[in-house]
Design an enzyme around this catalytic site. Sequence first.
Site, short mmCIF file in Angstrom:
data_model
loop_
_atom_site.label_atom_id
_atom_site.label_comp_id
_atom_site.label_asym_id
_atom_site.label_seq_id
_atom_site.Cartn_x
_atom_site.Cartn_y
_atom_site.Cartn_z
N HIS A 1 27.77 40.95 32.28
CA HIS A 1 27.88 39.95 31.22
C HIS A 1 28.33 40.66 29.94
CE1 HIS A 1 27.16 36.15 29.28
NE2 HIS A 1 26.62 36.81 28.28
N LEU B 1 33.08 32.74 37.64
CA LEU B 1 32.51 31.75 36.73
C LEU B 1 31.61 30.70 37.38
CD1 LEU B 1 35.51 31.19 34.29
CD2 LEU B 1 33.55 32.72 34.07
N SER C 1 40.42 42.69 35.62
CA SER C 1 40.55 44.09 35.15
C SER C 1 39.32 44.91 35.56
CB SER C 1 40.78 44.15 33.63
OG SER C 1 39.64 43.78 32.92
N LEU D 1 28.40 29.21 39.52
CA LEU D 1 27.01 29.58 39.81
C LEU D 1 26.87 29.99 41.28
CD1 LEU D 1 24.29 29.55 38.29
CD2 LEU D 1 23.88 27.29 39.28
N ILE D 2 26.11 31.05 41.52
CA ILE D 2 25.88 31.50 42.89
C ILE D 2 24.76 30.65 43.49
CG2 ILE D 2 25.11 33.47 44.30
CD1 ILE D 2 27.98 33.73 43.16
N GLU E 1 32.64 47.79 29.66
CA GLU E 1 32.56 47.25 31.02
C GLU E 1 33.29 48.16 32.00
OE1 GLU E 1 32.97 43.00 31.64
OE2 GLU E 1 33.25 42.75 29.51
C1 GRF Z 1 34.48 40.29 31.65
O1 GRF Z 1 34.32 40.31 30.27
C2 GRF Z 1 33.13 40.10 32.30
O2 GRF Z 1 32.08 40.61 31.57
C3 GRF Z 1 32.99 38.62 32.33
O3 GRF Z 1 34.29 38.15 32.56
C4 GRF Z 1 35.25 39.08 32.10
C5 GRF Z 1 36.18 39.36 33.22
O4 GRF Z 1 37.29 40.10 32.83
N1 GRF Z 1 31.95 38.23 33.23
P1 GRF Z 1 38.24 40.70 33.92
O5 GRF Z 1 38.68 39.55 34.82
O6 GRF Z 1 37.46 41.72 34.68
O7 GRF Z 1 39.40 41.30 33.20
#
Ligand code: GRF
Length: 197
Positions: free
Chosen positions: A106, A87, A15, A89-90, A176
């Site tokens: 985050h 998810l 999203s 690690l880079i 976000e």
């Molecule tokens: C978000 O809450 C972001 O902060 C975290 O993972 C989630 C991803 O959500 N790192 P989406 O896939 O963007 O809907």
Amino acid sequence: MQTKNIVIFVSGRGSNAEKIIQYFKEDERVEIPLLVSNKKEAKALDMARSYGIDTHVVSRKELREGGEIKTLLKTYHTDLIVLAGFLWLIPAWLVEAFPNKILNIHPALLPDFGGKGMYGMNVHRAVKESGMKESGITIHYVNENYDEGNIIFQTHCDVNIEDRAEDIAGNVLKLEHAYYPKIIEKVLFDKKEKSIQ
Ligand code: GRF
């Protein structure tokens, strides 16, 4: 004018990725030519394709060692890598290849509630259990440790006593979506903070 190319990395629903894509859709200064996922079933892949964006599924070995992903990032003249719910690690090679050019978001106020395993609902449950009266978002540069790079931007939302972890998640996600695209724009073009608040 040279176009800035953003490559987005995701693991799931995407999203945030979609908000970023929509935000820059009409902006001639910015292209999003590629979305990378570590999961071939990630919803974000179909979403990206629906906007005509190329996609690539990266394996753990490939990300760890370079290889095709390295070539792709070069081929697409990548200026900025944006992690939006990615998810894994880079690895060091990628951090070194893109110094201060990898951003992450985050869903909490770092340095609290960060680190390995602190993602998705785990974060919001931990916030709820802590009794903290606020949560929020942190946008930061990426280094080789989870959630430890320099912080670029934070903003918060209230956590009320009756809020469930799901309510906190919803409020944080709104932040976000509202701020990540604007902060990316600021990082790309060094816009003044004032215009973001
Ligand atoms: C978000 O809450 C972001 O902060 C975290 O993972 C989630 C991803 O959500 N790192 P989406 O896939 O963007 O809907």
